[in-house]
Design a protein around this motif. Structure first.
Motif, short mmCIF file in Angstrom:
data_model
loop_
_atom_site.label_atom_id
_atom_site.label_comp_id
_atom_site.label_asym_id
_atom_site.label_seq_id
_atom_site.Cartn_x
_atom_site.Cartn_y
_atom_site.Cartn_z
N VAL A 1 0.79 -1.12 -0.04
CA VAL A 1 -0.06 -0.07 -0.12
C VAL A 1 1.00 1.31 -0.07
CG1 VAL A 1 -0.21 0.14 2.57
CG2 VAL A 1 -2.13 0.96 0.94
N ALA A 2 2.03 1.22 0.76
CA ALA A 2 3.03 2.56 0.55
C ALA A 2 3.35 2.69 -0.83
CB ALA A 2 4.22 2.26 1.52
N ASP A 3 3.95 1.78 -1.44
CA ASP A 3 4.16 2.01 -2.72
C ASP A 3 3.16 2.45 -3.70
OD1 ASP A 3 5.95 1.50 -4.85
OD2 ASP A 3 5.49 -0.53 -5.51
N MET A 4 1.97 1.79 -3.63
CA MET A 4 0.82 2.34 -4.29
C MET A 4 0.59 3.90 -4.10
SD MET A 4 -3.25 1.55 -3.92
CE MET A 4 -3.26 2.80 -2.64
N ARG A 5 0.64 4.16 -2.62
CA ARG A 5 0.18 5.62 -2.45
C ARG A 5 1.43 6.37 -3.28
NH1 ARG A 5 -0.76 3.70 3.18
NH2 ARG A 5 1.63 4.23 3.50
N ARG A 6 2.45 6.06 -3.12
CA ARG A 6 3.66 6.90 -3.90
C ARG A 6 3.50 6.87 -5.26
NH1 ARG A 6 7.10 4.12 -0.09
NH2 ARG A 6 7.46 2.55 -1.56
N ARG A 7 3.12 5.90 -6.18
CA ARG A 7 2.74 5.99 -7.36
C ARG A 7 1.68 6.74 -7.85
NH1 ARG A 7 4.02 0.38 -10.34
NH2 ARG A 7 5.96 -0.47 -9.03
N VAL A 8 0.38 6.38 -6.98
CA VAL A 8 -0.74 7.39 -7.24
C VAL A 8 -0.59 8.84 -6.95
CG1 VAL A 8 -3.16 7.93 -6.35
CG2 VAL A 8 -2.29 5.49 -6.55
N GLY A 9 0.19 9.24 -6.07
CA GLY A 9 0.75 10.64 -5.59
C GLY A 9 1.57 11.10 -6.87
N ALA A 10 2.53 10.34 -7.39
CA ALA A 10 3.32 10.95 -8.26
C ALA A 10 2.74 11.17 -9.64
CB ALA A 10 4.51 9.78 -8.75
N ALA A 11 1.54 10.00 -10.07
CA ALA A 11 0.62 10.39 -11.15
C ALA A 11 -0.17 11.79 -10.84
CB ALA A 11 -0.37 9.36 -11.16
N ALA A 12 -0.86 11.75 -9.89
CA ALA A 12 -1.35 13.05 -9.64
C ALA A 12 -0.68 14.40 -9.75
CB ALA A 12 -2.01 12.94 -8.23
N LEU A 13 0.51 14.29 -9.33
CA LEU A 13 1.45 15.49 -9.55
C LEU A 13 1.85 15.84 -10.97
CD1 LEU A 13 3.85 14.99 -6.50
CD2 LEU A 13 2.16 16.98 -6.81
N ARG A 14 1.96 14.49 -11.68
CA ARG A 14 1.89 14.89 -13.38
C ARG A 14 0.73 15.28 -13.73
NH1 ARG A 14 4.32 9.69 -12.62
NH2 ARG A 14 2.53 8.57 -13.53
N TRP A 15 -0.26 14.94 -13.57
CA TRP A 15 -1.64 15.29 -14.02
C TRP A 15 -1.89 16.98 -13.48
CZ3 TRP A 15 -4.35 10.52 -11.59
CH2 TRP A 15 -4.01 9.40 -12.47
N ALA A 16 -1.45 17.14 -12.39
CA ALA A 16 -1.49 18.50 -12.07
C ALA A 16 -0.74 19.54 -12.78
CB ALA A 16 -1.14 18.99 -10.60
N ALA A 17 0.49 18.97 -13.17
CA ALA A 17 1.56 19.92 -13.93
C ALA A 17 0.84 20.17 -15.26
CB ALA A 17 2.76 19.09 -13.94
N GLU A 18 0.06 19.14 -15.80
CA GLU A 18 -0.48 19.50 -17.21
C GLU A 18 -1.71 20.33 -17.21
OE1 GLU A 18 -1.41 15.45 -18.26
OE2 GLU A 18 0.66 14.76 -18.59
N SER A 19 -2.16 20.63 -15.99
CA SER A 19 -3.32 21.63 -15.62
C SER A 19 -2.96 22.98 -15.79
CB SER A 19 -4.20 21.30 -14.81
OG SER A 19 -3.74 21.55 -13.30
N ASP A 20 -4.14 24.07 -15.85
CA ASP A 20 -3.77 25.51 -15.71
C ASP A 20 -3.77 25.86 -14.25
OD1 ASP A 20 -6.47 25.44 -15.07
OD2 ASP A 20 -7.05 26.63 -16.81
N GLY A 21 -3.98 25.04 -13.29
CA GLY A 21 -3.92 25.31 -11.81
C GLY A 21 -5.09 25.93 -11.35
N SER A 22 -6.05 26.35 -12.08
CA SER A 22 -7.27 27.20 -11.76
C SER A 22 -8.07 26.25 -10.87
CB SER A 22 -7.98 27.83 -12.91
OG SER A 22 -8.64 26.87 -13.68
N TRP A 23 -8.14 24.86 -11.19
CA TRP A 23 -9.06 24.14 -10.22
C TRP A 23 -8.87 24.35 -8.82
CZ3 TRP A 23 -7.26 20.62 -6.93
CH2 TRP A 23 -5.95 20.17 -6.97
N GLN A 24 -7.72 24.52 -8.05
CA GLN A 24 -7.53 24.84 -6.77
C GLN A 24 -8.44 25.65 -6.17
OE1 GLN A 24 -4.38 23.38 -4.57
NE2 GLN A 24 -4.53 24.79 -2.96
N ALA A 25 -8.31 26.75 -6.68
CA ALA A 25 -9.01 28.09 -6.16
C ALA A 25 -10.77 27.71 -6.33
CB ALA A 25 -8.83 29.13 -6.97
#
Length: 331
Positions: free
Chosen positions: A142-166
């Protein structure tokens, strides 16, 4: 984000402070070292998307209508949709939350969801589940899974314009109304996207309640608090994280996803395994899951806002029917 697989067979059948910005000192976020070692009653509110939220408030309101109020325990654990409900209960009654869940979604809003460029709601949720499954494939634990999912989420965020957070923070703030941490002990779960480490927020974490809830509900893109990014608390272990109630004599788990999980059973992260561990530790545990006839309201349909009233009514009926059954256990 736990969404698929069969229900565990061994479950009971009673089926603010100012927000820090980038560059600010990191809050003393993780409350793991402050978890209560023991207590009387614990309420665990699991994740489950929009319909899961509606079902949770329906169950709670139904219990109250049946003469049993479980909303003032010694400990409340909230994950994703359950984190929203846990936060709302600090200032809104179950009856008020239930009334809100019964309000039909405006046709324009429901239509916009169905007309999303990604296709139907169920298709988009299915695609997200598949992305997570593909990302987690080959993980050692599960620790390895969390690291993989987190890394993927960061990649997807880098491809977005960032406006979604606000936008997401504004949405969560509107849901909470009074955005102050409850005075009772409330634990909200998340995962650090950079490290994959599980995180528990509480009122001493130095994090606004709105931000804690927003992070706990971030199933795809990571939510930034200070200099860190967080993803959905359902990635910590499962959609319930009932293990955080260890040491409490009585534990009531409301599980919109019915204990289903994406992780292999042998990892020991399923709700059934957590319930067994709690019982071995001396806790008496009761779980409530959606009625089998209502399963179509959850899973891939969990984000379909048009199904919220039906999910709320289902939960209300279950809560009312279970109130007397659970009274002796809870009191």
């Amino acid at each position: 984000m736990d969404t698929t697989s069969s229900s565990p067979s061994d479950l009971p059948s009673i089926a603010g402070s100012a927000r820090p910005g980038p560059g600010s000192p990191q809050p003393r976020t993780d409350a793991t070292g402050r978890l209560p070692a023991a207590g009387g009653r614990a309420l665990v509110l699991g994740g489950g998307g929009s319909t899961g939220h509606a079902w949770l408030v329906g169950v709670l309101a139904g219990l109250v209508a049946g003469g049993l109020d479980v909303t003032s325990p010694d400990l409340t654990v909230g994950t994703s949709a359950g984190a929203t409900v846990a936060a709302q209960l600090g200032s809104v009654s179950p009856a008020e939350l239930y009334a809100g869940a019964l309000t039909p979604v405006p046709a324009a809003q429901a239509g916009a969801a169905r007309g999303h460029p990604g296709g139907s709601v169920a298709r988009r949720v299915s695609a997200q589940v598949q992305r997570v499954s593909d990302t987690a494939a080959g993980a050692r634990d599960v620790a390895d899974m969390r690291r993989r999912v987190g890394a993927a989420a960061l990649r997807w965020a880098a491809e977005s314009d960032g406006s979604w957070q606000a936008q997401w923070r504004a949405t969560v703030a509107a849901r909470l109304g009074d955005a102050r941490w409850p005075t009772r002990t409330v634990l909200l779960t998340a995962v650090d996207a950079e490290t994959g480490e599980p995180v528990v927020f509480d009122r001493d974490s130095g994090v606004d309640l709105v931000d804690a809830v927003a992070a706990s509900c971030s199933s795809r893109l990571p939510y930034r608090i200070g200099d860190r990014h967080y993803i959905d608390g359902g990635y910590r272990a499962n959609a319930e994280n009932a293990d955080l109630a260890a040491g409490h004599r009585r534990v009531l788990v409301l599980a919109p996803f019915g204990g289903r999980a994406l992780t292999p059973v042998e990892w020991g992260t399923h709700l059934a395994a957590q319930v067994e561990a709690l019982r071995e530790g001396g806790s008496t545990v009761r779980t409530v899951v959606p009625d089998g006839e209502a399963e179509h309201l959850f899973g891939l349909n969990a984000m379909d806002v048009s199904l919220r009233p039906a999910a709320a009514r289902t939960g209300y009926a279950q809560g009312g029917a279970l109130a007397q059954h659970l009274a002796g256990f809870w009191r």
